[in-house]
Design a protein around this motif. Structure first.
Motif, PDB file in Angstrom:
ATOM      1  N   GLU A 201      26.035  -2.637  34.758  1.00 40.96           N
ATOM      2  CA  GLU A 201      25.994  -4.094  34.815  1.00 40.96           C
ATOM      3  C   GLU A 201      25.460  -4.706  33.521  1.00 40.96           C
ATOM      4  O   GLU A 201      24.492  -4.222  32.944  1.00 40.96           O
ATOM      5  CB  GLU A 201      25.109  -4.534  35.981  1.00 40.96           C
ATOM      6  N   ALA A 202      26.128  -5.757  33.070  1.00 38.96           N
ATOM      7  CA  ALA A 202      25.665  -6.495  31.890  1.00 38.96           C
ATOM      8  C   ALA A 202      24.421  -7.289  32.272  1.00 38.96           C
ATOM      9  O   ALA A 202      24.390  -7.958  33.292  1.00 38.96           O
ATOM     10  CB  ALA A 202      26.750  -7.435  31.388  1.00 38.96           C
ATOM     11  N   THR A 203      23.373  -7.160  31.475  1.00 40.58           N
ATOM     12  CA  THR A 203      22.135  -7.893  31.663  1.00 40.58           C
ATOM     13  C   THR A 203      21.689  -8.397  30.302  1.00 40.58           C
ATOM     14  O   THR A 203      22.357  -8.145  29.292  1.00 40.58           O
ATOM     15  CB  THR A 203      21.031  -6.998  32.271  1.00 40.58           C
ATOM     16  N   CYS A 204      20.530  -9.048  30.242  1.00 40.40           N
ATOM     17  CA  CYS A 204      20.060  -9.574  28.952  1.00 40.40           C
ATOM     18  C   CYS A 204      19.817  -8.459  27.941  1.00 40.40           C
ATOM     19  O   CYS A 204      19.819  -8.711  26.745  1.00 40.40           O
ATOM     20  CB  CYS A 204      18.814 -10.428  29.137  1.00 40.40           C
ATOM     21  N   GLY A 205      19.632  -7.228  28.366  1.00 39.96           N
ATOM     22  CA  GLY A 205      19.400  -6.134  27.434  1.00 39.96           C
ATOM     23  C   GLY A 205      20.507  -5.105  27.414  1.00 39.96           C
ATOM     24  O   GLY A 205      20.473  -4.161  26.630  1.00 39.96           O
ATOM     25  N   ASN A 206      21.499  -5.246  28.252  1.00 38.04           N
ATOM     26  CA  ASN A 206      22.596  -4.283  28.307  1.00 38.04           C
ATOM     27  C   ASN A 206      23.897  -5.033  28.054  1.00 38.04           C
ATOM     28  O   ASN A 206      24.336  -5.814  28.876  1.00 38.04           O
ATOM     29  CB  ASN A 206      22.651  -3.583  29.664  1.00 38.04           C
ATOM     30  N   GLY A 207      24.468  -4.817  26.900  1.00 39.43           N
ATOM     31  CA  GLY A 207      25.705  -5.483  26.538  1.00 39.43           C
ATOM     32  C   GLY A 207      25.533  -6.439  25.373  1.00 39.43           C
ATOM     33  O   GLY A 207      26.490  -7.022  24.915  1.00 39.43           O
ATOM     34  N   VAL A 208      24.307  -6.588  24.886  1.00 44.61           N
ATOM     35  CA  VAL A 208      24.042  -7.491  23.765  1.00 44.61           C
ATOM     36  C   VAL A 208      23.719  -6.651  22.534  1.00 44.61           C
ATOM     37  O   VAL A 208      22.900  -5.744  22.607  1.00 44.61           O
ATOM     38  CB  VAL A 208      22.855  -8.428  24.077  1.00 44.61           C
ATOM     39  N   MET A 209      24.408  -6.956  21.408  1.00 48.03           N
ATOM     40  CA  MET A 209      24.141  -6.217  20.183  1.00 48.03           C
ATOM     41  C   MET A 209      24.366  -7.131  18.989  1.00 48.03           C
ATOM     42  O   MET A 209      25.482  -7.593  18.773  1.00 48.03           O
ATOM     43  CB  MET A 209      25.064  -5.006  20.073  1.00 48.03           C
ATOM     44  N   PRO A 210      23.344  -7.419  18.216  1.00 45.41           N
ATOM     45  CA  PRO A 210      23.558  -8.165  16.972  1.00 45.41           C
ATOM     46  C   PRO A 210      23.805  -7.206  15.809  1.00 45.41           C
ATOM     47  O   PRO A 210      23.285  -6.105  15.786  1.00 45.41           O
ATOM     48  CB  PRO A 210      22.238  -8.913  16.770  1.00 45.41           C
ATOM     49  N   ALA A 211      24.623  -7.627  14.875  1.00 41.67           N
ATOM     50  CA  ALA A 211      24.852  -6.866  13.638  1.00 41.67           C
ATOM     51  C   ALA A 211      24.648  -7.844  12.492  1.00 41.67           C
ATOM     52  O   ALA A 211      25.290  -8.887  12.440  1.00 41.67           O
ATOM     53  CB  ALA A 211      26.242  -6.289  13.603  1.00 41.67           C
ATOM     54  N   ILE A 212      23.770  -7.511  11.595  1.00 41.18           N
ATOM     55  CA  ILE A 212      23.419  -8.390  10.484  1.00 41.18           C
ATOM     56  C   ILE A 212      24.152  -7.935   9.233  1.00 41.18           C
ATOM     57  O   ILE A 212      24.179  -6.750   8.913  1.00 41.18           O
ATOM     58  CB  ILE A 212      21.900  -8.374  10.255  1.00 41.18           C
ATOM     59  N   ALA A 213      24.756  -8.876   8.537  1.00 46.17           N
ATOM     60  CA  ALA A 213      25.498  -8.551   7.331  1.00 46.17           C
ATOM     61  C   ALA A 213      24.555  -8.004   6.252  1.00 46.17           C
ATOM     62  O   ALA A 213      23.451  -8.496   6.094  1.00 46.17           O
ATOM     63  CB  ALA A 213      26.213  -9.796   6.793  1.00 46.17           C
TER      64      ALA A 213
END
Length: 76
Positions: A59-71
């Motif tokens: 299940e997608a939650t606030c910590g599962n499924g979120v990923m930032p990538a910084i240039a």
């Protein structure tokens, strides 16, 4: 390197309908997908938003499924 934020969804099709409509109003469109993640942006090489399921397929939650990538200028 790409700069993007990935948002996981428990209902990818419904999320894509939402982001197609909302981001389309801002001139942002889907650029490409890999059948798992769908990327939105304004131009190649610019920051993007990716929508898809979670990496572990739970299940997608606030910590599962979120990923930032910084240039960054390079991989170093």
């Amino acid at each position: 390197m790409l700069a993007y934020v990935t948002l996981g969804s428990n209902n990818t099709e419904k999320a894509l309908e939402f982001y197609d409509a909302v981001l389309g109003e801002m001139g942002i469109k889907r650029f490409f997908d890999n059948q798992r993640l769908y990327f939105y942006g304004t131009a190649p090489g610019q920051p993007m938003l990716a929508i898809g399921g979670t990496y572990d397929e739970k299940e997608a939650t606030c910590g599962n499924g979120v990923m930032p990538a910084i240039a960054a200028p390079d991989t170093e």
